[in-house]
Design a protein around this motif. Structure first.
Motif, PDB file in Angstrom:
ATOM      1  N   LEU A  13       0.856  -1.188   0.000  1.00 16.45           N
ATOM      2  CA  LEU A  13       0.000   0.000   0.000  1.00 16.45           C
ATOM      3  C   LEU A  13       0.891   1.237   0.000  1.00 16.45           C
ATOM      4  O   LEU A  13       2.094   1.153   0.235  1.00 16.45           O
ATOM      5  CB  LEU A  13      -0.898   0.012   1.236  1.00 16.45           C
ATOM      6  CG  LEU A  13      -1.805  -1.201   1.478  1.00 16.45           C
ATOM      7  CD1 LEU A  13      -2.807  -0.886   2.593  1.00 16.45           C
ATOM      8  CD2 LEU A  13      -2.531  -1.644   0.241  1.00 16.45           C
TER       9      LEU A  13
ATOM     10  N   CYS B  87       0.967  -1.346  12.417  1.00  9.39           N
ATOM     11  CA  CYS B  87       1.556  -2.194  11.372  1.00  9.39           C
ATOM     12  C   CYS B  87       2.335  -3.358  11.979  1.00  9.39           C
ATOM     13  O   CYS B  87       3.296  -3.149  12.707  1.00  9.39           O
ATOM     14  CB  CYS B  87       2.469  -1.363  10.474  1.00  9.39           C
ATOM     15  SG  CYS B  87       3.226  -2.383   9.183  1.00  9.39           S
TER      16      CYS B  87
ATOM     17  N   ASN C 261       4.348  -5.270  10.568  1.00 11.98           N
ATOM     18  CA  ASN C 261       5.654  -5.445   9.943  1.00 11.98           C
ATOM     19  C   ASN C 261       6.573  -4.241  10.135  1.00 11.98           C
ATOM     20  O   ASN C 261       7.645  -4.190   9.532  1.00 11.98           O
ATOM     21  CB  ASN C 261       5.479  -5.708   8.440  1.00 11.98           C
ATOM     22  CG  ASN C 261       4.718  -6.989   8.169  1.00 11.98           C
ATOM     23  OD1 ASN C 261       4.902  -7.983   8.850  1.00 11.98           O
ATOM     24  ND2 ASN C 261       3.842  -6.954   7.171  1.00 11.98           N
TER      25      ASN C 261
ATOM     26  N   ILE D 121       5.678   1.150   8.424  1.00  9.40           N
ATOM     27  CA  ILE D 121       5.283   2.565   8.367  1.00  9.40           C
ATOM     28  C   ILE D 121       6.208   3.399   9.239  1.00  9.40           C
ATOM     29  O   ILE D 121       6.524   3.026  10.367  1.00  9.40           O
ATOM     30  CB  ILE D 121       3.831   2.744   8.850  1.00  9.40           C
ATOM     31  CG1 ILE D 121       2.883   1.859   8.034  1.00  9.40           C
ATOM     32  CG2 ILE D 121       3.411   4.218   8.759  1.00  9.40           C
ATOM     33  CD1 ILE D 121       1.443   1.879   8.544  1.00  9.40           C
TER      34      ILE D 121
ATOM     35  N   CYS E 253       5.835  -4.045   3.530  1.00  4.46           N
ATOM     36  CA  CYS E 253       4.367  -4.114   3.553  1.00  4.46           C
ATOM     37  C   CYS E 253       3.877  -5.381   2.848  1.00  4.46           C
ATOM     38  O   CYS E 253       4.085  -5.552   1.655  1.00  4.46           O
ATOM     39  CB  CYS E 253       3.765  -2.884   2.889  1.00  4.46           C
ATOM     40  SG  CYS E 253       1.965  -2.984   2.765  1.00  4.46           S
TER      41      CYS E 253
ATOM     42  N   GLU F 190       0.635  -6.035   2.905  1.00  2.00           N
ATOM     43  CA  GLU F 190      -0.820  -5.775   2.908  1.00  2.00           C
ATOM     44  C   GLU F 190      -1.458  -6.543   4.060  1.00  2.00           C
ATOM     45  O   GLU F 190      -2.624  -6.923   4.020  1.00  2.00           O
ATOM     46  CB  GLU F 190      -1.450  -6.102   1.548  1.00  2.00           C
ATOM     47  CG  GLU F 190      -0.870  -5.202   0.446  1.00  2.00           C
ATOM     48  CD  GLU F 190      -1.317  -5.571  -0.973  1.00  2.00           C
ATOM     49  OE1 GLU F 190      -2.375  -6.201  -1.116  1.00  2.00           O
ATOM     50  OE2 GLU F 190      -0.588  -5.213  -1.923  1.00  2.00           O
ATOM     51  N   CYS F 191      -0.646  -6.801   5.078  1.00  4.34           N
ATOM     52  CA  CYS F 191      -1.029  -7.516   6.309  1.00  4.34           C
ATOM     53  C   CYS F 191      -1.236  -9.019   6.108  1.00  4.34           C
ATOM     54  O   CYS F 191      -1.655  -9.709   7.031  1.00  4.34           O
ATOM     55  CB  CYS F 191      -2.217  -6.875   7.010  1.00  4.34           C
ATOM     56  SG  CYS F 191      -1.771  -5.360   7.909  1.00  4.34           S
TER      57      CYS F 191
ATOM     58  N   PRO G  32      -5.856  -4.993   5.702  1.00  2.00           N
ATOM     59  CA  PRO G  32      -4.762  -4.077   6.030  1.00  2.00           C
ATOM     60  C   PRO G  32      -5.122  -3.210   7.244  1.00  2.00           C
ATOM     61  O   PRO G  32      -6.104  -2.463   7.215  1.00  2.00           O
ATOM     62  CB  PRO G  32      -4.611  -3.232   4.765  1.00  2.00           C
ATOM     63  CG  PRO G  32      -5.136  -4.097   3.669  1.00  2.00           C
ATOM     64  CD  PRO G  32      -6.274  -4.871   4.304  1.00  2.00           C
TER      65      PRO G  32
ATOM     66  N   CYS H 250      -3.596  -0.647   8.654  1.00  4.36           N
ATOM     67  CA  CYS H 250      -3.442   0.807   8.523  1.00  4.36           C
ATOM     68  C   CYS H 250      -4.676   1.427   7.873  1.00  4.36           C
ATOM     69  O   CYS H 250      -5.149   2.485   8.292  1.00  4.36           O
ATOM     70  CB  CYS H 250      -2.179   1.145   7.741  1.00  4.36           C
ATOM     71  SG  CYS H 250      -2.050   0.326   6.133  1.00  4.36           S
TER      72      CYS H 250
HETATM   73 FE1  SF4 Z   1       1.652  -2.396   7.514  1.00  2.00          FE
HETATM   74 FE2  SF4 Z   1      -0.405  -3.904   6.855  1.00  2.00          FE
HETATM   75 FE3  SF4 Z   1      -0.471  -1.298   6.331  1.00  2.00          FE
HETATM   76 FE4  SF4 Z   1       1.163  -2.851   4.942  1.00  2.00          FE
HETATM   77  S1  SF4 Z   1      -1.087  -2.959   4.944  1.00  2.00           S
HETATM   78  S2  SF4 Z   1       1.697  -0.884   5.866  1.00  2.00           S
HETATM   79  S3  SF4 Z   1       1.746  -4.386   6.461  1.00  2.00           S
HETATM   80  S4  SF4 Z   1      -0.433  -2.234   8.351  1.00  2.00           S
END
Ligand code: SF4
Ligand code: SF4
Length: 80
Positions: A2, A18, A20, A23, A37, A39-40, A47, A49
């Motif tokens: 993202l 997040c 990971n 951010i 990222c 995307e979770c 996601p 975020c």
């Molecule tokens: Fe972090 Fe998930 Fe957002 Fe990617 S989608 S930036 S892994 S919270």
């Protein structure tokens, strides 16, 4: 991955969500490291975020389009 657009109001709500640590605070707005990222994928169904951003400024990054399989592979690599 993202991407955070320039509509970001620097509220800092997404960063701690997040899984990971993808951010961080950039020069002007918050930024997402596309290498981190997933995307979770591997952690959550949605996601995180995107769920918390009050101004809805975190769309898919058109320059980093990935399949679920690629995202899962990335998850395995960064969590190894
Ligand atoms: Fe972090 Fe998930 Fe957002 Fe990617 S989608 S930036 S892994 S919270
Ligand atoms: Fe910017 Fe949205 Fe993150 Fe707040 S939650 S810092 S507005 S991207």
């Amino acid at each position: 991955a993202l991407i955070i657009t320039d509509e970001c109001i620097n509220c800092d709500v997404c960063e701690p969500e997040c899984p990971n640590s993808a951010i961080s605070q950039g020069d002007e707005i918050y930024v997402i490291d596309p290498n981190l990222c997933t995307e979770c994928v591997g952690h959550y169904d949605e996601p995180q975020c995107q769920q918390v951003c009050p101004v809805d400024c975190i769309p898919l990054d058109p320059e980093h389009q990935e399949t679920k399989e690629e995202l899962h592979k990335k998850y395995l690599i960064i969590s190894a």
